[in-house]
Design a protein around this motif. Structure first.
Motif, PDB file in Angstrom:
ATOM      1  N   ALA A  85       0.830  -1.207   0.000  1.00 63.70           N
ATOM      2  CA  ALA A  85       0.000   0.000   0.000  1.00 63.70           C
ATOM      3  C   ALA A  85       0.862   1.254   0.000  1.00 63.70           C
ATOM      4  CB  ALA A  85      -0.923  -0.005   1.209  1.00 63.70           C
ATOM      5  N   GLN A  86       2.105   1.111   0.467  1.00 64.75           N
ATOM      6  CA  GLN A  86       2.958   2.287   0.611  1.00 64.75           C
ATOM      7  C   GLN A  86       3.724   2.629  -0.669  1.00 64.75           C
ATOM      8  OE1 GLN A  86       4.454   2.862   4.588  1.00 64.75           O
ATOM      9  NE2 GLN A  86       6.507   3.214   3.775  1.00 64.75           N
ATOM     10  N   CYS A  87       4.287   1.584  -1.329  1.00 69.46           N
ATOM     11  CA  CYS A  87       5.110   1.879  -2.508  1.00 69.46           C
ATOM     12  C   CYS A  87       4.591   1.232  -3.784  1.00 69.46           C
ATOM     13  CB  CYS A  87       6.567   1.475  -2.256  1.00 69.46           C
ATOM     14  SG  CYS A  87       6.825  -0.309  -2.259  1.00 69.46           S
ATOM     15  N   GLY A  88       3.548   0.382  -3.655  1.00 68.14           N
ATOM     16  CA  GLY A  88       2.946  -0.192  -4.851  1.00 68.14           C
ATOM     17  C   GLY A  88       3.671  -1.414  -5.393  1.00 68.14           C
ATOM     18  N   GLU A  89       4.719  -1.862  -4.721  1.00 66.46           N
ATOM     19  CA  GLU A  89       5.479  -3.025  -5.157  1.00 66.46           C
ATOM     20  C   GLU A  89       4.645  -4.299  -4.988  1.00 66.46           C
ATOM     21  OE1 GLU A  89       8.677  -4.289  -7.053  1.00 66.46           O
ATOM     22  OE2 GLU A  89       8.747  -2.262  -6.232  1.00 66.46           O
ATOM     23  N   MET A  90       4.758  -5.262  -5.933  1.00 67.39           N
ATOM     24  CA  MET A  90       4.137  -6.572  -5.743  1.00 67.39           C
ATOM     25  C   MET A  90       5.102  -7.413  -4.901  1.00 67.39           C
ATOM     26  SD  MET A  90       1.145  -6.574  -6.999  1.00 67.39           S
ATOM     27  CE  MET A  90       0.801  -8.319  -6.747  1.00 67.39           C
ATOM     28  N   VAL A  91       4.604  -7.909  -3.773  1.00 69.34           N
ATOM     29  CA  VAL A  91       5.457  -8.612  -2.827  1.00 69.34           C
ATOM     30  C   VAL A  91       5.053 -10.085  -2.779  1.00 69.34           C
ATOM     31  CG1 VAL A  91       6.269  -8.650  -0.437  1.00 69.34           C
ATOM     32  CG2 VAL A  91       5.592  -6.471  -1.500  1.00 69.34           C
ATOM     33  N   PRO A  92       6.005 -11.013  -2.852  1.00 69.02           N
ATOM     34  CA  PRO A  92       5.668 -12.441  -2.790  1.00 69.02           C
ATOM     35  C   PRO A  92       4.907 -12.768  -1.512  1.00 69.02           C
ATOM     36  CG  PRO A  92       7.969 -12.139  -3.405  1.00 69.02           C
ATOM     37  CD  PRO A  92       7.441 -10.789  -3.009  1.00 69.02           C
ATOM     38  N   ALA A  93       3.987 -13.730  -1.616  1.00 66.47           N
ATOM     39  CA  ALA A  93       3.096 -14.076  -0.504  1.00 66.47           C
ATOM     40  C   ALA A  93       3.860 -14.507   0.742  1.00 66.47           C
ATOM     41  CB  ALA A  93       2.150 -15.187  -0.944  1.00 66.47           C
ATOM     42  N   THR A  94       5.064 -15.040   0.550  1.00 67.57           N
ATOM     43  CA  THR A  94       5.814 -15.556   1.699  1.00 67.57           C
ATOM     44  C   THR A  94       6.414 -14.432   2.543  1.00 67.57           C
ATOM     45  OG1 THR A  94       7.646 -15.832   0.170  1.00 67.57           O
ATOM     46  CG2 THR A  94       6.377 -17.803   0.707  1.00 67.57           C
ATOM     47  N   PHE A  95       6.372 -13.196   2.028  1.00 63.99           N
ATOM     48  CA  PHE A  95       6.910 -12.064   2.793  1.00 63.99           C
ATOM     49  C   PHE A  95       5.805 -11.444   3.644  1.00 63.99           C
ATOM     50  CE2 PHE A  95      11.145 -10.955   0.944  1.00 63.99           C
ATOM     51  CZ  PHE A  95      11.214 -11.976   0.027  1.00 63.99           C
TER      52      PHE A  95
END
Ligand SMILES: [Zn+2]
Length: 107
Positions: A85-95
């Motif tokens: 929500a802060q930077c718009g990056e797609m983050v892997p589910a494990t993180f």
């Protein structure tokens, strides 16, 4: 001759940690289980796959627990990636936090 007390393999784990996890899961359901450690790891060699053993008579019940474990593993892998929500990056589910900016995963 097969006997209800004979030990049979219900699960072949990739490593001892996983094998003991499944063994504990089975024992939590009242199924006596053992982990085969016939493969003596030699220095420098990877540890071979480890079998989780149950009595022939418990195999059907043990297979149900194993299938449940496999489904849980599959479910964990199917959790979708999330968008920070802060930077718009797609983050892997494990993180659990954004690897780019460190923001927490949205609830
Ligand atoms: Zn971020």
């Amino acid at each position: 001759m097969s006997d209800a007390a004979d030990l049979v393999s219900v699960y072949q784990a990739n490593n001892p940690t996983e094998a003991y996890f499944v063994k504990n899961l089975l024992e939590a359901r009242g199924i006596e289980a053992a982990v085969s450690e016939a493969n003596e790891p030699l220095a420098g060699l990877p540890i071979a796959a480890v079998d989780v053993l149950v009595k022939q008579g418990d195999l059907a019940a043990a297979e149900a627990v194993r299938d449940e474990f496999n489904r849980d593993v599959a479910n964990r892998h199917s959790i979708p990636n999330w968008k920070c929500a802060q930077c718009g990056e797609m983050v892997p589910a494990t993180f659990d936090e954004c690897y780019a900016c460190g923001a927490d995963r949205p609830a």
